[in-house]
Design an enzyme around this catalytic site. Structure first.
Site, PDB file in Angstrom:
ATOM      1  N   LYS A 167       0.808  -1.222   0.000  1.00 46.91           N
ATOM      2  CA  LYS A 167       0.000   0.000   0.000  1.00 46.91           C
ATOM      3  C   LYS A 167       0.840   1.271   0.000  1.00 46.91           C
ATOM      4  O   LYS A 167       0.358   2.338  -0.408  1.00 46.91           O
ATOM      5  CB  LYS A 167      -0.915   0.007   1.225  1.00 46.91           C
ATOM      6  CG  LYS A 167      -2.000  -1.062   1.198  1.00 46.91           C
ATOM      7  CD  LYS A 167      -3.182  -0.607   0.362  1.00 46.91           C
ATOM      8  CE  LYS A 167      -4.366  -1.568   0.507  1.00 46.91           C
ATOM      9  NZ  LYS A 167      -5.491  -1.146  -0.349  1.00 46.91           N
TER      10      LYS A 167
ATOM     11  N   SER B 102       1.439  -9.773  -0.441  1.00 44.20           N
ATOM     12  CA  SER B 102       1.064  -8.362  -0.410  1.00 44.20           C
ATOM     13  C   SER B 102       1.330  -7.650   0.905  1.00 44.20           C
ATOM     14  O   SER B 102       1.525  -6.436   0.909  1.00 44.20           O
ATOM     15  CB  SER B 102      -0.419  -8.220  -0.778  1.00 44.20           C
ATOM     16  OG  SER B 102      -1.197  -9.057   0.058  1.00 44.20           O
TER      17      SER B 102
END
Lengths: 324, 324
Positions: free
Chosen positions: A51, A302
């Site tokens: 992110k 991720s």
């Protein structure tokens, strides 16, 4: 809708170069030899998740007036930390709206990065953020529904395409769809022969249902919240869904048990700590080979912001059972 | 003795480029702000440790005749896997002598890389390897006592110097001394103002004793074998010791409890799985700040091949206690 281009992603890469880690591809000698495997360890970004790429790009694109007013966002965790970290890095204020069910570790870390945290019921997070925008003039940096965020996440795909140009399959977790949209766009441009699959928990498979139907599916948040993968409880926007339709060859779903098993394999064989959301793509590789093409595979890990108690639980339960 | 040069290390880097991971430096926002910290995650090499660098360089330097005869080595584990992996990568035979106290996981993985493993009592490993050399004509690739191995390990230092030229302190685990010799040589050449410290377990601090005395110290293997850090039970050779005298500013020692705590912090904050040997440098950073200069610090995480039961034990015992 206007789709993010490979040029947008290349521009983003230049913009965020000094603020994010250029993660390597990690070859996995323990993988199935007919499907050579590399991990893309985005859990090693300073905030523990990909992110940071999108948030850093979005913040870098603000004009002077917007920088003075500061930013606001809503997030189940990793995007919150990303915006807090990216804002502090350039000296601007950040206000973060988080669901009150967010793991404490993510709340604490967001505060450590200097952001002001507001906890609300999960269904109210978007409206609460919009209220702050109206009251304070701060600029909203959405978790995925913005071209700058998608382009930023896509820089991970640019790196994959550059490091392994002959990749044949890329597996990417799907929640709001920003990561899969961005990486998929980069892979389509750089590796036109590669197949790109999204991966979702069975318990939050709204994007898969939507892609099969050709239109956005809407699952109630209570239904999506069942999965252990707390980072995969969002669903695509019109913008990210349009990207997913253009760049994904399909979506594979994984069970909760497969997610936990994937976390254990990442620890024991990949020497990486992943949160449940970060392990879904490996789970697809390990347990759904029959639904995927063979060949050189990249799995995107991720994120790695997992509660210590959950991690100890996952490792403890399979201490005896994991193959070495 | 002739010391390895920065040119030797640069040559090695070119030679091993396609076989090892170019690991990034990972910034740690959770570290002491007055001592900014980066991790060099060598546990992410395909065999789980830095040893692949030296082994790959040594194997690449063999002539055709030696390649036909194959290689042999002795090792407590990671060098074994490294030689097995490096040999298979270029299609040559490998024979590995391992102490019979080696963790099963390391024995299994070495076999998986196609090497023939011979288990012997720990004190006999060198003589057993020499016997194989005499009988079979294979070429010995020693774990540290060779310029090609030292130059290969030094490539990690080349990367540190390139990625963070203004580094002020580098912390490196010391066992046989190949890694500290190689990285230290690179840092001295590229970052002349940096301080370079070795780190040893208190229970295997022979190199520290030797450096203070100015001559090699010899601790009985039974004494060194007390530490949980099974990768740090060797002691320097004349060759590596000469390098350590030239490039180290000192050696810090850490307790067994500090090593376990370092492993837990690497998992919970660094999202990295380290074996005990791989956590000693972080333990020095965390618990021995008063013995070290302040400033930009790089900690080398040398390896991640840890028995799952030990890892579960370390994480379980401090599940409640680790600060988030």
């Amino acid at each position: 809708v206007h789709l993010v281009s490979i040029a947008d992603i290349s521009d983003a890469a230049e913009r965020i170069r000094h603020a994010v880690v250029r993660t390597p591809l990690l070859p996995c000698p323990w993988a199935d030899p007919s499907r050579p495997l590399w991990l893309k360890p985005e859990n090693l970004q300073p905030i523990g998740a990909f992110k940071l790429r999108g948030a850093t790009n979005a913040v870098a694109r603000l004009d002077d007036s917007a920088r003075k007013r500061g930013v606001v966002t809503y997030s189940s965790g990793n995007h919150a930390q990303a915006v807090a970290y990216a804002a502090r890095a350039v000296g601007i204020q950040a206000h973060i709206v988080m669901p009150d069910v967010t793991p404490q570790i993510k709340i604490d870390r967001t505060r450590e990065y200097g952001a002001q945290v507001v906890l609300v019921p999960i269904a109210e997070r978007e409206s609460a953020a919009e209220e702050i925008v109206e009251k304070t003039g701060r600029v909203l940096v959405p978790p995925f529904d913005h071209p700058d965020v998608i382009a930023g996440q896509g820089t991970a795909g640019l790196e994959i395409g550059s490091d392994l140009p002959n990749v044949e399959l890329v597996l990417i977790p799907v929640s709001g769809g920003g990561l899969a949209a961005g990486i998929g766009t980069a892979i389509r441009a750089l590796c036109p022969n590669a197949t790109v699959f999204g991966v979702e928990p069975e318990l939050a498979a709204d994007a898969r249902e939507g892609l099969l139907a050709g239109t956005l599916a809407d699952w109630p948040i209570e239904r999506r919240a069942r999965t252990i993968a707390d980072g995969l409880r969002s669903q695509p926007s019109e913008l990210t869904f349009a990207h997913l339709r253009a760049v994904l060859d399909g979506i594979v779903t994984v069970s909760e048990e497969e997610i936990r098993s994937g976390m254990a394999v990442l620890v024991h064989k990949g020497r990486l700590v992943a949160e449940p959301s970060g392990a879904v793509a490996l789970a697809a590789y390990l347990d759904h080979a029959d639904e995927l093409p063979a060949g050189r595979t990249v799995v995107v890990v991720s994120g790695g912001n997992v509660d210590p108690a959950l991690l100890a639980d996952v490792l403890g339960e399979r201490d005896a059972g994991v193959p070495q």
